[in-house]
Design an enzyme around this catalytic site. Structure first.
Site, PDB file in Angstrom:
ATOM      1  N   TYR A 593      42.044  42.340  39.447  1.00 18.93           N
ATOM      2  CA  TYR A 593      42.547  43.235  40.494  1.00 18.93           C
ATOM      3  C   TYR A 593      41.769  43.007  41.791  1.00 18.93           C
ATOM      4  O   TYR A 593      42.349  42.820  42.864  1.00 18.93           O
ATOM      5  CB  TYR A 593      42.414  44.682  40.018  1.00 18.93           C
ATOM      6  CG  TYR A 593      42.899  45.714  41.012  1.00 18.93           C
ATOM      7  CD1 TYR A 593      44.252  46.000  41.133  1.00 18.93           C
ATOM      8  CD2 TYR A 593      42.001  46.397  41.823  1.00 18.93           C
ATOM      9  CE1 TYR A 593      44.699  46.944  42.040  1.00 18.93           C
ATOM     10  CE2 TYR A 593      42.441  47.341  42.736  1.00 18.93           C
ATOM     11  CZ  TYR A 593      43.787  47.611  42.839  1.00 18.93           C
ATOM     12  OH  TYR A 593      44.225  48.537  43.735  1.00 18.93           O
ATOM     13  N   LYS A 597      43.249  41.444  45.316  1.00 18.16           N
ATOM     14  CA  LYS A 597      43.273  42.236  46.552  1.00 18.16           C
ATOM     15  C   LYS A 597      42.422  41.569  47.641  1.00 18.16           C
ATOM     16  O   LYS A 597      42.752  41.633  48.823  1.00 18.16           O
ATOM     17  CB  LYS A 597      42.776  43.657  46.283  1.00 18.16           C
ATOM     18  CG  LYS A 597      43.772  44.517  45.487  1.00 18.16           C
ATOM     19  CD  LYS A 597      44.955  44.957  46.329  1.00 18.16           C
ATOM     20  CE  LYS A 597      45.815  45.997  45.589  1.00 18.16           C
ATOM     21  NZ  LYS A 597      46.996  46.408  46.378  1.00 18.16           N
TER      22      LYS A 597
END
Ligand code: ZN
Length: 696
Positions: A593, A597
């Protein structure tokens, strides 16, 4: 004027990417097109419903709503109705009161509050004046109403007062307009109705029309009279009861329909021809040009159904469409003429010439409205309806959907003939109508602009949709959840089920967005997944790739595919990326994640550099601990709080400001980042996290 506005373009160009129509509705239309038998008007009166309706005014509402329910009779505030009642006032005097439809009310939904009670005797005296200015008339109507909170009475109040019947109904029935808007319309109307109706030549609605009717009606009316036809405008019916007036309207309009049927001008052919191509870039370019001519952003909705396409592909399109509207009050919404083809500059020039020619003939000075078209008829695109909002564009489209039928029937009957420019100008620039349009007030921040939001069904994405709609934008909301399609029933929202990791699905979603609204001004990249915490030593490549696919790769596709449209945004394109606190301050167990990002952030920064020359701004938000989203159920929240030895409330506010960060906080900031406050900012990253000591 007519020749100047005509710029019919050639046949569809070769080499255009052509796809099958993606909207099921279009596909059915095309397959089932050709000859469609139109259902005739029918009498909707229901004696049980009427019996349950107590009182003359309540019955007035009931039958008004029946009329309003038939779009072939009245559209969008068109038409008006009244009832004359005798009432005792507070000091015991008996007065005759005209209850007439209030301005701004729609017959389809009118209630008793929508009728303005005006003293009849005074209206009858006004009708005898030789002249009465618009402003004086409005003042007299308002000051002779008996209820201070009443809406402004219809500008046809004096005309309603003059007709010596208790109930008076007025519509702009399509069938009637198809007959009167022909070169020998008056003779045909007399043939249809004989002595059933009084026939009044066209004059401007308002006091002039009331005065003309005051002279002509008593002279022409006889024992058989049940109605009155206003040439090129509409029809009245009247009676002693609500039912009688309503029945007579249905009888009169049905006669017009039967006449058209007898002359083989009722059932219409809409040969659809080849299916419409997806032309999103053509549409976005056209919208940009129209917005430039208007001086403000506009929404443009494409209608490529069989009827619109068949009409736009008619060989005589320019000749029939450039005649003018079916009834003059459409001109306020649609402008007197559509743009045939795509030459917006020529249209704007012709509109300026029309204004310059007509304005000196007006009794008072007028300020020119913007010269941009509200309707485009193009053989490839179909009908494109333009407005400052999706609602305005929808009204334009509905008015013209009826106009196409009126024109087609008049042409089948004889030849379509609308009013000359002077009459259209008088209505388009009528001070009272202009005032009505201005009532809307100052446009909202994103009025006429279009945003696309990913992950729009829940959490921050759904809040972004709310924030953008509240600021006047049209929004296309994309989500994996099919419920997105029916999540909001409003003209400025388009919910699209879409897997953003599929390039073809993204492409179709964009085409549908451009078809619905005409372009793209703002892009909110929000969709992302957060798999459960997993440390690197247990992270397999499949999960890693899945997170990268959704949180990173899909955003590259979206940015690349949206770029040509953002470049064409009338007010310059804007992108907001929903990043994460994990970019500046990653956490253990969230490798995929955080990496995705972080890469997305870098991608956005490069886009800011590359797209700056196109005026496109791209900024990032890094939210943290936004708990009012789908993944944070009460149980998960309680479990995480327990894990850290905190109460749920302490856990929610575990930040420098001890504040609760909500989806709405993130969304409001995302919307503002698209607005003027951030006009000089690109490539910025802003935390929305209540203050995080690792970020600060
Ligand atoms: Zn009217």
């Amino acid at each position: 004027m007519i020749a100047a506005l005509t710029g019919l373009r050639g046949l569809p160009r070769m080499g255009q990417r052509s796809r099958p129509p993606h909207q099921g509705r279009d596909a059915r239309w095309i397959a089932g097109a050709h000859r469609r038998r139109r259902i005739r008007l029918h009498n909707r009166w229901n004696e049980n419903d009427a019996a349950a309706t107590a009182g003359d005014l309540a019955l007035r509402c009931y039958s008004s709503r029946l009329l309003g329910r038939d779009s072939t009779l009245v559209l969008h505030g068109g038409g008006n109705t009244s009832v004359k009642l005798r009432e005792k006032n507070l000091v015991g005097d008996e007065e005759d009161i005209l209850y007439v439809k209030g301005s701004g009310w729609d017959l389809a939904s009118i209630t008793e509050a929508g009728f303005a009670p005006v003293r009849l005797a005074h209206l009858l005296r006004l009708a005898r004046l030789p002249v009465l200015s618009d402003l004086d008339m409005v003042n007299e109507l308002a000051t002779h109403a008996t209820r201070a909170s009443a809406p402004a009475p219809s500008v046809e109040a004096i005309l309603h007062a003059l007709l010596p019947y208790k109930y008076v109904d007025h519509t702009h029935a399509d069938a009637l307009l198809a007959i009167t808007n022909t070169p020998d319309g008056e003779a045909r109307i007399r043939e249809v109705y004989g002595d059933l109706v009084v026939v009044i030549p066209y004059v401007m609605p308002g006091f002039d029309l009331a005065r003309l009717c005051a002279q002509r009606f008593p002279a022409q009316a006889g024992p058989a009279t049940i109605g009155m036809v206003l040439l090129n405008h509409g029809i009245f019916s009247f009676g002693a009861t609500a039912r009688e007036a309503y029945d007579r309207m249905i009888v009169l309009v049905s006669r017009a329909e039967a006449y058209l049927a007898r002359h083989r001008a009722w059932d219409l052919d809409w040969p659809a021809g080849p299916a419409p191509a997806a032309l999103p870039l053509d549409l976005a370019r056209l919208r940009r040009t129209i917005a430039a001519a208007a001086g403000f952003p506009v929404v443009m909705a494409r209608h490529a159904d069989a009827k619109s396409l068949a009409f736009c592909r008619r060989a005589d399109l320019a000749a029939i469409a450039m005649q003018g509207p079916a009834t003059p009050d459409h001109a306020i919404r649609t402008k007197p003429w559509p743009l045939v083809g795509r030459d917006v500059a020529a249209y704007a020039d012709a509109y300026r010439r029309y204004f310059a020619a007509q304005e000196p003939l007006a009794t008072e000075r007028k300020t020119m409205l913007d010269p941009a078209p509200r309707l485009v008829l193009d053989p490839e695109l179909g009908m494109c309806a333009v407005g400052r909002s999706a609602k305005d564009a929808a009204i334009v489209a509905e008015l013209y959907a009826h106009t196409m039928e009126v024109i087609a029937r008049a042409t089948a009957l004889a030849e379509y003939r609308a009013l000359p420019p002077k009459d259209l100008f008088d209505v388009e620039y009528w001070s009272l109508e202009q005032a009505k349009l201005k009532l809307g007030g100052k446009p909202l921040m994103f009025s006429g602009e279009i945003a696309l939001v990913t992950g729009a069904a829940s959490g921050i994405g759904r809040a972004c949709v709310d924030a953008l709609l509240a600021r006047g934008a049209c929004v296309a909301g994309l989500d994996l959840d099919p419920a997105i399609a029916s999540s909001r029933q409003r003209p400025d929202f388009l919910g699209l089920e879409c897997d953003i990791t599929s390039e073809s699905q993204v492409s179709v979603a964009l085409e549908r967005t451009i078809d619905a609204f005409g372009g793209l001004d703002m892009l909110i990249l929000n969709a992302g997944i957060f798999p459960g915490g997993r440390r690197i030593d247990a992270l397999d490549a499949t999960e890693w790739r899945r997170v990268m696919q959704v949180n990173l790769d899909a955003n590259l596709t979206l940015m690349r595919e949206c770029h040509p449209f953002l470049k064409l945004a009338p007010g310059a394109g804007r992108v907001v990326v929903i990043g994460s606190k994990n970019v500046p301050a990653p956490g253990p167990g969230a490798a995929a994640y955080s990496a995705a990002k972080a890469a997305l952030t870098q991608l956005a920064r490069v886009a800011a550099l590359e797209w700056g020359a196109d005026g496109i701004r791209i900024n990032l938000l890094h939210p943290n601990a936004v708990f009012d989203t789908g993944i944070w159920t009460a149980e998960v929240l309680a479990e995480r709080a327990r894990h850290y030895g905190m109460s749920v409330d302490e856990y929610r506010r575990n930040n420098v400001l001890r504040t609760d960060v909500r989806s709405r906080d993130v969304a409001e900031l995302a919307a503002e980042m698209c607005g003027p406050l951030f006009a000089k900012t690109t490539g910025a990253q802003l935390p929305v996290d209540g203050g995080n000591d690792r970020v600060i």
